[in-house]
Design a protein around this motif. Structure first.
Motif, PDB file in Angstrom:
ATOM      1  N   ASN A 153      12.162  43.888  -0.588  1.00 38.39           N
ATOM      2  CA  ASN A 153      12.305  44.268  -1.814  1.00 38.39           C
ATOM      3  C   ASN A 153      11.049  45.155  -2.314  1.00 38.39           C
ATOM      4  O   ASN A 153      11.014  46.104  -2.837  1.00 38.39           O
ATOM      5  CB  ASN A 153      12.417  43.204  -2.753  1.00 38.39           C
ATOM      6  N   PHE A 154       9.968  44.594  -1.635  1.00 40.30           N
ATOM      7  CA  PHE A 154       8.748  45.431  -1.742  1.00 40.30           C
ATOM      8  C   PHE A 154       8.596  46.589  -1.226  1.00 40.30           C
ATOM      9  O   PHE A 154       8.308  47.720  -1.831  1.00 40.30           O
ATOM     10  CB  PHE A 154       7.540  44.476  -1.336  1.00 40.30           C
ATOM     11  N   VAL A 155       9.413  46.979   0.020  1.00 38.73           N
ATOM     12  CA  VAL A 155       9.584  48.091   0.780  1.00 38.73           C
ATOM     13  C   VAL A 155      10.534  48.910  -0.242  1.00 38.73           C
ATOM     14  O   VAL A 155      10.294  50.146  -0.559  1.00 38.73           O
ATOM     15  CB  VAL A 155      10.145  48.045   2.047  1.00 38.73           C
ATOM     16  N   TRP A 156      11.625  48.192  -0.646  1.00 36.67           N
ATOM     17  CA  TRP A 156      12.401  49.119  -1.539  1.00 36.67           C
ATOM     18  C   TRP A 156      11.842  49.520  -2.876  1.00 36.67           C
ATOM     19  O   TRP A 156      11.896  50.736  -3.262  1.00 36.67           O
ATOM     20  CB  TRP A 156      13.683  48.111  -2.121  1.00 36.67           C
ATOM     21  N   PHE A 157      10.687  48.757  -3.589  1.00 36.42           N
ATOM     22  CA  PHE A 157       9.856  49.249  -4.601  1.00 36.42           C
ATOM     23  C   PHE A 157       9.147  50.372  -4.123  1.00 36.42           C
ATOM     24  O   PHE A 157       9.110  51.499  -4.938  1.00 36.42           O
ATOM     25  CB  PHE A 157       8.921  48.043  -5.005  1.00 36.42           C
ATOM     26  N   ALA A 158       8.318  50.414  -3.043  1.00 36.96           N
ATOM     27  CA  ALA A 158       7.685  51.587  -2.531  1.00 36.96           C
ATOM     28  C   ALA A 158       8.559  52.941  -2.325  1.00 36.96           C
ATOM     29  O   ALA A 158       8.038  54.082  -2.755  1.00 36.96           O
ATOM     30  CB  ALA A 158       6.922  51.125  -1.059  1.00 36.96           C
ATOM     31  N   LEU A 159       9.814  52.458  -1.690  1.00 35.17           N
ATOM     32  CA  LEU A 159      10.686  53.829  -1.609  1.00 35.17           C
ATOM     33  C   LEU A 159      11.112  54.463  -2.825  1.00 35.17           C
ATOM     34  O   LEU A 159      11.059  55.591  -3.165  1.00 35.17           O
ATOM     35  CB  LEU A 159      11.756  53.317  -0.653  1.00 35.17           C
ATOM     36  N   VAL A 160      11.688  53.607  -3.653  1.00 36.58           N
ATOM     37  CA  VAL A 160      12.021  54.038  -5.259  1.00 36.58           C
ATOM     38  C   VAL A 160      10.948  54.811  -5.932  1.00 36.58           C
ATOM     39  O   VAL A 160      11.412  55.689  -6.479  1.00 36.58           O
ATOM     40  CB  VAL A 160      12.818  52.752  -5.813  1.00 36.58           C
ATOM     41  N   THR A 161       9.692  54.278  -5.897  1.00 42.65           N
ATOM     42  CA  THR A 161       8.871  54.794  -6.908  1.00 42.65           C
ATOM     43  C   THR A 161       8.028  56.040  -5.898  1.00 42.65           C
ATOM     44  O   THR A 161       7.113  56.436  -6.694  1.00 42.65           O
ATOM     45  CB  THR A 161       8.046  53.582  -7.098  1.00 42.65           C
ATOM     46  N   GLN A 162       8.663  56.178  -4.815  1.00 43.83           N
ATOM     47  CA  GLN A 162       7.935  57.074  -3.925  1.00 43.83           C
ATOM     48  C   GLN A 162       6.482  57.058  -3.765  1.00 43.83           C
ATOM     49  O   GLN A 162       5.597  57.912  -3.772  1.00 43.83           O
ATOM     50  CB  GLN A 162       8.248  58.657  -4.502  1.00 43.83           C
ATOM     51  N   TRP A 163       6.229  55.653  -3.446  1.00 44.11           N
ATOM     52  CA  TRP A 163       4.715  55.190  -3.273  1.00 44.11           C
ATOM     53  C   TRP A 163       4.515  55.367  -1.680  1.00 44.11           C
ATOM     54  O   TRP A 163       5.195  54.314  -1.106  1.00 44.11           O
ATOM     55  CB  TRP A 163       4.329  53.888  -3.871  1.00 44.11           C
ATOM     56  N   HIS A 164       3.784  56.046  -1.079  1.00 46.81           N
ATOM     57  CA  HIS A 164       3.597  55.992   0.097  1.00 46.81           C
ATOM     58  C   HIS A 164       2.030  55.815   0.683  1.00 46.81           C
ATOM     59  O   HIS A 164       0.833  56.511   0.088  1.00 46.81           O
ATOM     60  CB  HIS A 164       3.574  57.768   0.724  1.00 46.81           C
ATOM     61  N   ASN A 165       1.790  54.607   1.174  1.00 40.11           N
ATOM     62  CA  ASN A 165       0.403  53.996   1.401  1.00 40.11           C
ATOM     63  C   ASN A 165       0.844  53.431   2.709  1.00 40.11           C
ATOM     64  O   ASN A 165       1.296  52.305   3.145  1.00 40.11           O
ATOM     65  CB  ASN A 165       0.090  52.994   0.387  1.00 40.11           C
ATOM     66  N   ASP A 166       0.025  54.117   3.932  1.00 38.22           N
ATOM     67  CA  ASP A 166       0.219  53.511   5.245  1.00 38.22           C
ATOM     68  C   ASP A 166      -0.186  52.403   5.372  1.00 38.22           C
ATOM     69  O   ASP A 166       0.387  51.435   6.163  1.00 38.22           O
ATOM     70  CB  ASP A 166      -0.390  54.603   6.392  1.00 38.22           C
ATOM     71  N   GLU A 167      -1.264  51.967   4.668  1.00 34.56           N
ATOM     72  CA  GLU A 167      -2.175  50.541   4.956  1.00 34.56           C
ATOM     73  C   GLU A 167      -1.260  49.701   4.373  1.00 34.56           C
ATOM     74  O   GLU A 167      -0.893  48.397   5.055  1.00 34.56           O
ATOM     75  CB  GLU A 167      -3.505  50.578   4.238  1.00 34.56           C
ATOM     76  N   VAL A 168      -0.503  49.810   3.374  1.00 29.75           N
ATOM     77  CA  VAL A 168       0.464  48.656   2.631  1.00 29.75           C
ATOM     78  C   VAL A 168       1.526  48.522   3.651  1.00 29.75           C
ATOM     79  O   VAL A 168       1.981  47.649   3.889  1.00 29.75           O
ATOM     80  CB  VAL A 168       0.752  49.083   1.370  1.00 29.75           C
ATOM     81  N   LEU A 169       2.220  49.631   4.174  1.00 30.96           N
ATOM     82  CA  LEU A 169       3.392  49.614   4.716  1.00 30.96           C
ATOM     83  C   LEU A 169       3.421  49.090   6.053  1.00 30.96           C
ATOM     84  O   LEU A 169       4.024  48.219   6.555  1.00 30.96           O
ATOM     85  CB  LEU A 169       3.951  50.947   4.973  1.00 30.96           C
TER      86      LEU A 169
END
Length: 172
Positions: A153-169
């Protein structure tokens, strides 16, 4: 619900509607299946969105989770002022040293999901949610408590909000 709002607005000392009262009223509104256009909902949103009238400083992550669940249940989309304040409060909670270590992944998941569903396209609103998520997702003790469902779900949040942060991913 309406009597509580009336009592607060008629109160001689002008004391604002407390955060927990607002949360309870919104949950009652969900149970009563009130329409999001009801004046009661508008008054609660106006109070919560006004920094001088609402007391979000006392809110916990669990409180924020309950509040966002009510907004999701009522499908209140005209709430960007409130969600900006909720995001700022979430960031403040997580910024406290021990709060990130005690944060419940399911509660955080609920908050982020609701913000993404209701305000994905509003960059100003999403900024404090992303900053709070970054702090949590880079915290090994928080991630250790997350199950596969929360992580996805956290990955989904990043995807839906178009948030790209390599360190977090990478951490996720």
């Amino acid at each position: 619900c309406k009597e509580t709002i009336k009592k607060v607005s008629d109160d001689a000392d002008g004391s604002p509607l407390a955060f927990r009262e607002s949360s309870k009223l919104l949950h009652l509104a969900v149970l009563l299946k009130l329409d999001a256009s009801d004046p009661l909902i508008g008054e609660i949103c106006r109070t919560l969105g006004n920094k001088s009238e609402s007391n979000l400083q006392s809110a916990t992550i669990f409180d924020l989770s309950r509040m966002t669940a009510a907004f999701e249940g009522l499908r209140i989309k005209e709430s960007s002022d409130v969600f900006l304040r909720l995001g700022e409060t979430l960031l403040e909670c997580i910024s406290k040293e021990t709060s990130a270590d005690r944060s419940e992944p399911k509660a955080v998941n609920s908050i982020l999901r609701c913000a993404a569903l209701l305000h994905t396209r509003n960059e100003a609103v999403m900024q404090p949610f992303r900053a709070a998520a970054r702090l949590l997702f880079l915290n090994p003790s928080f991630l250790a408590r997350c199950g596969p469902n929360e992580l996805s779900n956290f990955v989904w949040f990043a995807l839906v909000t178009q948030w790209h942060n390599d360190e977090v991913l990478e951490a996720l």
